[in-house]
Design a protein around this motif. Sequence first.
Motif, PDB file in Angstrom:
ATOM      1  N   THR A 179      -1.784   7.605   7.540  1.00  0.00           N
ATOM      2  CA  THR A 179      -0.434   8.049   7.167  1.00  0.00           C
ATOM      3  C   THR A 179       0.142   9.004   8.210  1.00  0.00           C
ATOM      4  N   PHE A 180      -0.414  10.168   8.365  1.00  0.00           N
ATOM      5  CA  PHE A 180       0.154  11.178   9.255  1.00  0.00           C
ATOM      6  C   PHE A 180       0.065  10.789  10.727  1.00  0.00           C
ATOM      7  N   SER A 181      -0.896   9.952  11.075  1.00  0.00           N
ATOM      8  CA  SER A 181      -1.125   9.619  12.479  1.00  0.00           C
ATOM      9  C   SER A 181      -0.267   8.460  12.970  1.00  0.00           C
ATOM     10  N   ARG A 182       0.612   7.951  12.129  1.00  0.00           N
ATOM     11  CA  ARG A 182       1.505   6.885  12.584  1.00  0.00           C
ATOM     12  C   ARG A 182       2.914   7.150  12.062  1.00  0.00           C
ATOM     13  N   ALA A 183       3.875   6.555  12.720  1.00  0.00           N
ATOM     14  CA  ALA A 183       5.271   6.761  12.333  1.00  0.00           C
ATOM     15  C   ALA A 183       5.569   6.043  11.017  1.00  0.00           C
ATOM     16  N   PRO A 184       6.315   6.675  10.125  1.00  0.00           N
ATOM     17  CA  PRO A 184       6.684   6.001   8.875  1.00  0.00           C
ATOM     18  C   PRO A 184       7.619   4.829   9.169  1.00  0.00           C
ATOM     19  N   GLU A 185       7.445   3.743   8.431  1.00  0.00           N
ATOM     20  CA  GLU A 185       8.248   2.543   8.687  1.00  0.00           C
ATOM     21  C   GLU A 185       9.186   2.206   7.539  1.00  0.00           C
ATOM     22  N   THR A 186       9.033   2.821   6.404  1.00  0.00           N
ATOM     23  CA  THR A 186       9.891   2.514   5.259  1.00  0.00           C
ATOM     24  C   THR A 186      10.523   3.808   4.751  1.00  0.00           C
ATOM     25  N   GLU A 212       0.855  -1.192   0.000  1.00  0.00           N
ATOM     26  CA  GLU A 212       0.000   0.000   0.000  1.00  0.00           C
ATOM     27  C   GLU A 212       0.887   1.236   0.000  1.00  0.00           C
ATOM     28  N   LEU A 213       1.001   1.865  -1.148  1.00  0.00           N
ATOM     29  CA  LEU A 213       1.818   3.074  -1.243  1.00  0.00           C
ATOM     30  C   LEU A 213       0.996   4.270  -0.771  1.00  0.00           C
ATOM     31  N   TRP A 214       1.629   5.110   0.039  1.00  0.00           N
ATOM     32  CA  TRP A 214       0.922   6.275   0.565  1.00  0.00           C
ATOM     33  C   TRP A 214       0.510   7.221  -0.550  1.00  0.00           C
ATOM     34  N   GLU A 215       1.307   7.291  -1.609  1.00  0.00           N
ATOM     35  CA  GLU A 215       0.935   8.156  -2.732  1.00  0.00           C
ATOM     36  C   GLU A 215      -0.393   7.700  -3.330  1.00  0.00           C
ATOM     37  N   ASP A 216      -0.538   6.379  -3.493  1.00  0.00           N
ATOM     38  CA  ASP A 216      -1.783   5.834  -4.044  1.00  0.00           C
ATOM     39  C   ASP A 216      -2.951   6.043  -3.085  1.00  0.00           C
ATOM     40  N   LEU A 217      -2.688   5.863  -1.799  1.00  0.00           N
ATOM     41  CA  LEU A 217      -3.737   6.055  -0.799  1.00  0.00           C
ATOM     42  C   LEU A 217      -4.259   7.491  -0.847  1.00  0.00           C
ATOM     43  N   GLU A 261       7.940   5.815   2.852  1.00  0.00           N
ATOM     44  CA  GLU A 261       6.994   6.541   3.706  1.00  0.00           C
ATOM     45  C   GLU A 261       7.640   7.794   4.291  1.00  0.00           C
ATOM     46  N   ARG A 262       8.906   7.695   4.715  1.00  0.00           N
ATOM     47  CA  ARG A 262       9.607   8.880   5.239  1.00  0.00           C
ATOM     48  C   ARG A 262       9.746   9.945   4.150  1.00  0.00           C
ATOM     49  N   SER A 263      10.073   9.516   2.946  1.00  0.00           N
ATOM     50  CA  SER A 263      10.209  10.449   1.824  1.00  0.00           C
ATOM     51  C   SER A 263       8.868  11.124   1.520  1.00  0.00           C
ATOM     52  N   PHE A 264       7.793  10.356   1.547  1.00  0.00           N
ATOM     53  CA  PHE A 264       6.459  10.911   1.297  1.00  0.00           C
ATOM     54  C   PHE A 264       6.150  11.998   2.328  1.00  0.00           C
ATOM     55  N   LEU A 265       6.397  11.701   3.590  1.00  0.00           N
ATOM     56  CA  LEU A 265       6.100  12.689   4.636  1.00  0.00           C
ATOM     57  C   LEU A 265       6.939  13.947   4.479  1.00  0.00           C
ATOM     58  N   ARG A 266       8.200  13.792   4.145  1.00  0.00           N
ATOM     59  CA  ARG A 266       9.046  14.981   3.943  1.00  0.00           C
ATOM     60  C   ARG A 266       8.510  15.843   2.801  1.00  0.00           C
ATOM     61  N   ALA A 267       8.075  15.203   1.736  1.00  0.00           N
ATOM     62  CA  ALA A 267       7.641  15.951   0.554  1.00  0.00           C
ATOM     63  C   ALA A 267       6.229  16.517   0.685  1.00  0.00           C
ATOM     64  N   TYR A 268       5.308  15.781   1.305  1.00  0.00           N
ATOM     65  CA  TYR A 268       3.894  16.145   1.206  1.00  0.00           C
ATOM     66  C   TYR A 268       3.186  16.475   2.512  1.00  0.00           C
ATOM     67  N   ARG A 269       3.783  16.182   3.659  1.00  0.00           N
ATOM     68  CA  ARG A 269       3.072  16.447   4.918  1.00  0.00           C
ATOM     69  C   ARG A 269       2.669  17.914   5.024  1.00  0.00           C
ATOM     70  N   GLY A 270       3.601  18.827   4.785  1.00  0.00           N
ATOM     71  CA  GLY A 270       3.311  20.262   4.897  1.00  0.00           C
ATOM     72  C   GLY A 270       2.245  20.734   3.927  1.00  0.00           C
ATOM     73  N   PRO A 271       2.422  20.489   2.615  1.00  0.00           N
ATOM     74  CA  PRO A 271       1.408  20.951   1.656  1.00  0.00           C
ATOM     75  C   PRO A 271       0.028  20.322   1.880  1.00  0.00           C
ATOM     76  N   LEU A 272      -0.013  19.029   2.203  1.00  0.00           N
ATOM     77  CA  LEU A 272      -1.321  18.392   2.443  1.00  0.00           C
ATOM     78  C   LEU A 272      -1.977  18.941   3.708  1.00  0.00           C
ATOM     79  N   ALA A 273      -1.192  19.101   4.754  1.00  0.00           N
ATOM     80  CA  ALA A 273      -1.744  19.650   6.006  1.00  0.00           C
ATOM     81  C   ALA A 273      -2.285  21.056   5.782  1.00  0.00           C
TER      82      ALA A 273
END
Length: 158
Positions: free
Chosen positions: A121-128, A51-56, A131-143
């Motif tokens: 996604t945002f409510s749990r720690a990234p494990e891969t 399950e890729l976070w980008e797809d989710l 997932e860490r890369s996704f959060l670095r790139a998109y957490r701010g803009p999505l939030a």
Amino acid sequence: GTVALGLLSCPPPAESGGKWRGEALGRMRQRWPALVADSETIVGEMARMSELWEDLWAGAIQKTQSALTSRLRILRRLENLFPVPVAGRTGWGTTPQAYESMFGMIAAAALSHIQRAVSRTFSRAPETPRERSFLRAYRGPLAEAIRLFADSLMLSAH
């Protein structure tokens, strides 16, 4: 080999296939608890990794957009059926505030898809690393986008 043959020796009736599988897994769990637990862990991890976070998030955004579009179409039909009264005219009108309130309810319901994506996604720690890369790139803009959308709902509710 013998496990499979022992479990499959009496084929399940068509109407109770799910029950039969549950009973078979229960028998395996009794006999080989560690093996079944390890297998369930591996299957769960494989499902999580696939399950890729980008797809989710893409799915959540598409579902939100689709829900908003269809619900706004209904609101437009209501507007046509019950037009807002114009100064000097009387009739069956609904106030602009009522339409704003309806829009707020419609948008809030559509936002549930986004809320599920946040919790997964945002409510749990990234494990891969992905997932860490996704959060670095998109957490701010999505939030920020979610905050702006929620703020616009609050404005339309007042």
